[in-house]
Design a protein around this motif. Structure first.
Motif, PDB file in Angstrom:
ATOM      1  N   ALA A   1       0.834  -1.210   0.000  1.00  0.00           N
ATOM      2  CA  ALA A   1       0.000   0.000   0.000  1.00  0.00           C
ATOM      3  C   ALA A   1       0.865   1.254   0.000  1.00  0.00           C
ATOM      4  CB  ALA A   1      -0.929  -0.007   1.209  1.00  0.00           C
ATOM      5  N   LEU A   2       1.974   1.209   0.717  1.00  0.00           N
ATOM      6  CA  LEU A   2       2.874   2.355   0.796  1.00  0.00           C
ATOM      7  C   LEU A   2       3.524   2.625  -0.556  1.00  0.00           C
ATOM      8  CD1 LEU A   2       3.926   4.387   2.884  1.00  0.00           C
ATOM      9  CD2 LEU A   2       5.771   2.788   3.407  1.00  0.00           C
ATOM     10  N   ASN A   3       3.884   1.566  -1.252  1.00  0.00           N
ATOM     11  CA  ASN A   3       4.518   1.723  -2.566  1.00  0.00           C
ATOM     12  C   ASN A   3       3.558   2.271  -3.612  1.00  0.00           C
ATOM     13  OD1 ASN A   3       7.010   0.811  -1.672  1.00  0.00           O
ATOM     14  ND2 ASN A   3       6.619  -1.322  -2.235  1.00  0.00           N
ATOM     15  N   GLN A   4       2.265   2.042  -3.390  1.00  0.00           N
ATOM     16  CA  GLN A   4       1.262   2.519  -4.339  1.00  0.00           C
ATOM     17  C   GLN A   4       0.788   3.938  -4.028  1.00  0.00           C
ATOM     18  OE1 GLN A   4      -1.859  -0.398  -4.247  1.00  0.00           O
ATOM     19  NE2 GLN A   4      -0.590  -2.038  -5.104  1.00  0.00           N
ATOM     20  N   ALA A   5       1.096   4.426  -2.824  1.00  0.00           N
ATOM     21  CA  ALA A   5       0.610   5.736  -2.393  1.00  0.00           C
ATOM     22  C   ALA A   5       1.447   6.862  -3.004  1.00  0.00           C
ATOM     23  CB  ALA A   5       0.641   5.821  -0.872  1.00  0.00           C
ATOM     24  N   ASP A   6       0.792   7.977  -3.262  1.00  0.00           N
ATOM     25  CA  ASP A   6       1.495   9.177  -3.729  1.00  0.00           C
ATOM     26  C   ASP A   6       1.891   9.997  -2.501  1.00  0.00           C
ATOM     27  OD1 ASP A   6       2.490  11.416  -4.925  1.00  0.00           O
ATOM     28  OD2 ASP A   6       0.626  12.021  -5.915  1.00  0.00           O
ATOM     29  N   LEU A   7       3.171   9.958  -2.174  1.00  0.00           N
ATOM     30  CA  LEU A   7       3.668  10.635  -0.978  1.00  0.00           C
ATOM     31  C   LEU A   7       4.396  11.932  -1.315  1.00  0.00           C
ATOM     32  CD1 LEU A   7       5.236   7.506   0.798  1.00  0.00           C
ATOM     33  CD2 LEU A   7       2.875   8.326   0.938  1.00  0.00           C
ATOM     34  N   SER A   8       4.377  12.319  -2.589  1.00  0.00           N
ATOM     35  CA  SER A   8       5.218  13.434  -3.041  1.00  0.00           C
ATOM     36  C   SER A   8       4.900  14.751  -2.351  1.00  0.00           C
ATOM     37  CB  SER A   8       5.099  13.598  -4.558  1.00  0.00           C
ATOM     38  OG  SER A   8       3.743  13.795  -4.939  1.00  0.00           O
ATOM     39  N   ASP A   9       3.646  14.971  -1.981  1.00  0.00           N
ATOM     40  CA  ASP A   9       3.272  16.249  -1.362  1.00  0.00           C
ATOM     41  C   ASP A   9       3.299  16.190   0.167  1.00  0.00           C
ATOM     42  OD1 ASP A   9       2.895  17.447  -3.828  1.00  0.00           O
ATOM     43  OD2 ASP A   9       0.776  16.895  -3.930  1.00  0.00           O
ATOM     44  N   MET A  10       3.718  15.062   0.728  1.00  0.00           N
ATOM     45  CA  MET A  10       3.738  14.908   2.186  1.00  0.00           C
ATOM     46  C   MET A  10       5.085  15.309   2.773  1.00  0.00           C
ATOM     47  SD  MET A  10       1.883  11.297   3.088  1.00  0.00           S
ATOM     48  CE  MET A  10       0.215  10.914   2.615  1.00  0.00           C
ATOM     49  N   ARG A  11       5.031  15.954   3.934  1.00  0.00           N
ATOM     50  CA  ARG A  11       6.261  16.134   4.714  1.00  0.00           C
ATOM     51  C   ARG A  11       6.750  14.755   5.139  1.00  0.00           C
ATOM     52  NH1 ARG A  11       4.575  19.530   9.721  1.00  0.00           N
ATOM     53  NH2 ARG A  11       2.805  18.091   9.520  1.00  0.00           N
ATOM     54  N   PHE A  12       8.037  14.657   5.462  1.00  0.00           N
ATOM     55  CA  PHE A  12       8.569  13.335   5.802  1.00  0.00           C
ATOM     56  C   PHE A  12       7.883  12.768   7.039  1.00  0.00           C
ATOM     57  CE2 PHE A  12      11.536  10.206   7.469  1.00  0.00           C
ATOM     58  CZ  PHE A  12      11.771   9.460   6.325  1.00  0.00           C
ATOM     59  N   ARG A  13       7.635  13.599   8.044  1.00  0.00           N
ATOM     60  CA  ARG A  13       6.984  13.092   9.253  1.00  0.00           C
ATOM     61  C   ARG A  13       5.590  12.561   8.928  1.00  0.00           C
ATOM     62  NH1 ARG A  13       2.542  14.180  11.250  1.00  0.00           N
ATOM     63  NH2 ARG A  13       3.174  14.432  13.425  1.00  0.00           N
ATOM     64  N   ASP A  14       4.914  13.154   7.939  1.00  0.00           N
ATOM     65  CA  ASP A  14       3.594  12.676   7.544  1.00  0.00           C
ATOM     66  C   ASP A  14       3.687  11.357   6.787  1.00  0.00           C
ATOM     67  OD1 ASP A  14       2.371  14.872   8.712  1.00  0.00           O
ATOM     68  OD2 ASP A  14       2.513  16.071   6.884  1.00  0.00           O
ATOM     69  N   ARG A  15       4.794  11.162   6.066  1.00  0.00           N
ATOM     70  CA  ARG A  15       4.995   9.880   5.384  1.00  0.00           C
ATOM     71  C   ARG A  15       5.166   8.758   6.404  1.00  0.00           C
ATOM     72  NH1 ARG A  15       9.275  11.531   0.518  1.00  0.00           N
ATOM     73  NH2 ARG A  15       8.068  13.315  -0.254  1.00  0.00           N
ATOM     74  N   VAL A  16       5.915   9.042   7.461  1.00  0.00           N
ATOM     75  CA  VAL A  16       6.099   8.037   8.507  1.00  0.00           C
ATOM     76  C   VAL A  16       4.764   7.732   9.180  1.00  0.00           C
ATOM     77  CG1 VAL A  16       7.262   7.494  10.674  1.00  0.00           C
ATOM     78  CG2 VAL A  16       8.489   8.755   8.895  1.00  0.00           C
ATOM     79  N   ALA A  17       4.020   8.780   9.514  1.00  0.00           N
ATOM     80  CA  ALA A  17       2.709   8.588  10.155  1.00  0.00           C
ATOM     81  C   ALA A  17       1.772   7.800   9.244  1.00  0.00           C
ATOM     82  CB  ALA A  17       2.100   9.946  10.510  1.00  0.00           C
ATOM     83  N   HIS A  18       1.805   8.119   7.956  1.00  0.00           N
ATOM     84  CA  HIS A  18       0.947   7.407   6.999  1.00  0.00           C
ATOM     85  C   HIS A  18       1.318   5.929   6.942  1.00  0.00           C
ATOM     86  CE1 HIS A  18      -1.682   6.871   3.576  1.00  0.00           C
ATOM     87  NE2 HIS A  18      -0.692   6.357   2.861  1.00  0.00           N
ATOM     88  N   ALA A  19       2.605   5.636   6.979  1.00  0.00           N
ATOM     89  CA  ALA A  19       3.051   4.241   6.940  1.00  0.00           C
ATOM     90  C   ALA A  19       2.572   3.472   8.161  1.00  0.00           C
ATOM     91  CB  ALA A  19       4.578   4.181   6.847  1.00  0.00           C
ATOM     92  N   VAL A  20       2.675   4.084   9.341  1.00  0.00           N
ATOM     93  CA  VAL A  20       2.215   3.417  10.558  1.00  0.00           C
ATOM     94  C   VAL A  20       0.706   3.207  10.497  1.00  0.00           C
ATOM     95  CG1 VAL A  20       2.043   3.549  13.074  1.00  0.00           C
ATOM     96  CG2 VAL A  20       4.121   4.342  11.936  1.00  0.00           C
ATOM     97  N   ARG A  21       0.002   4.205   9.996  1.00  0.00           N
ATOM     98  CA  ARG A  21      -1.458   4.052   9.866  1.00  0.00           C
ATOM     99  C   ARG A  21      -1.801   2.902   8.921  1.00  0.00           C
ATOM    100  NH1 ARG A  21      -6.170   8.624   9.005  1.00  0.00           N
ATOM    101  NH2 ARG A  21      -7.840   7.194   8.424  1.00  0.00           N
ATOM    102  N   LEU A  22      -1.083   2.791   7.820  1.00  0.00           N
ATOM    103  CA  LEU A  22      -1.316   1.684   6.896  1.00  0.00           C
ATOM    104  C   LEU A  22      -1.083   0.344   7.578  1.00  0.00           C
ATOM    105  CD1 LEU A  22       0.332   2.978   3.578  1.00  0.00           C
ATOM    106  CD2 LEU A  22      -2.117   2.706   4.050  1.00  0.00           C
TER     107      LEU A  22
END
Length: 221
Positions: A66-87
């Protein structure tokens, strides 16, 4: 995973709410799937414990996909980490099974297994997000994120808020704590003491990431 693993996990999840991650549930899963016990013990020598690890690994794999399919380009790095944990939390397909697993993992005999699983999840997240650290930072990043993942899962188990919003708010606070820790670590590293501790030949300078071994069959380092 083998063709046998997923059906066994799914069958096991039907029995865990009643029997926990036990050999009783493991034997019932074998009977439900018609799996040869000799084959099953070859794949999962510790029975239910190893099948619980396989279930955890399946959740990690789903998170990474799911993380590899997500568009993270507009996220701050801390939000990418949070998104990964949520996934990873959302990849849990049975809340009661997780509750039973975490209860077992606090027992002294099982605690190392629980720690390894959290560490593995943290490693998958950092790797998927492009972490290239090759020193002690490799360890501190995974250590702090393991704590975030474990505490977030525990909070989620008791969360009855709409769409688990209380859990995601809790997660955001924990990620902020990690980012603050990284800032403090960076200041310490840049200090005279930090430079001395990480100087060539020092203990910190000798630390290297734990990598799976590829020079022996099944080696994991």
């Amino acid at each position: 995973m083998t063709d046998t693993t997923d059906p066994l996990i799914d069958a096991m999840l039907m029995h865990v709410p009643f029997d926990g991650w036990t050999d009783t549930a493991f034997r019932a899963a074998l009977a439900d799937t018609g799996t040869d016990p000799v084959v099953a013990r070859g794949l999962f020598p510790r029975g239910a414990r190893d099948l619980a690890r396989a279930w955890h690994d399946r959740g990690d794999a789903r998170m990474v996909a799911a993380l590899n399919q997500a568009d993270l380009s507009d996220m701050r790095f801390r939000d990418r980490v949070a998104h990964a944990v949520r996934l990873r939390v959302e990849a849990v397909d049975d809340k009661e099974a997780l509750r039973r697993a975490m209860v077992q993992n606090v027992l002294p005999l099982n605690a190392p297994d629980g720690a390894r699983m959290l560490w593995s999840t943290a490693d998958h997240i950092w790797t998927a997000l492009g972490d290239t650290s090759e020193d002690y930072n490799w360890y501190t990043k995974r250590m702090t994120l393991s704590g975030v993942i474990g505490s977030t899962l525990l909070y989620w188990l008791g969360d009855d808020s709409a769409d688990s919003q209380a859990t995601w708010d809790f997660l955001d606070r924990r990620i902020d704590d990690v980012m603050q820790f990284e800032k403090v670590k960076a200041r310490v590293t840049d200090s005279p003491l930090g430079k001395a501790l990480s100087a060539p030949g020092s203990l910190l300078a000798r630390l290297r990431p734990l990598r799976p071994r590829t020079d022996v069959p099944g080696g994991r380092g």
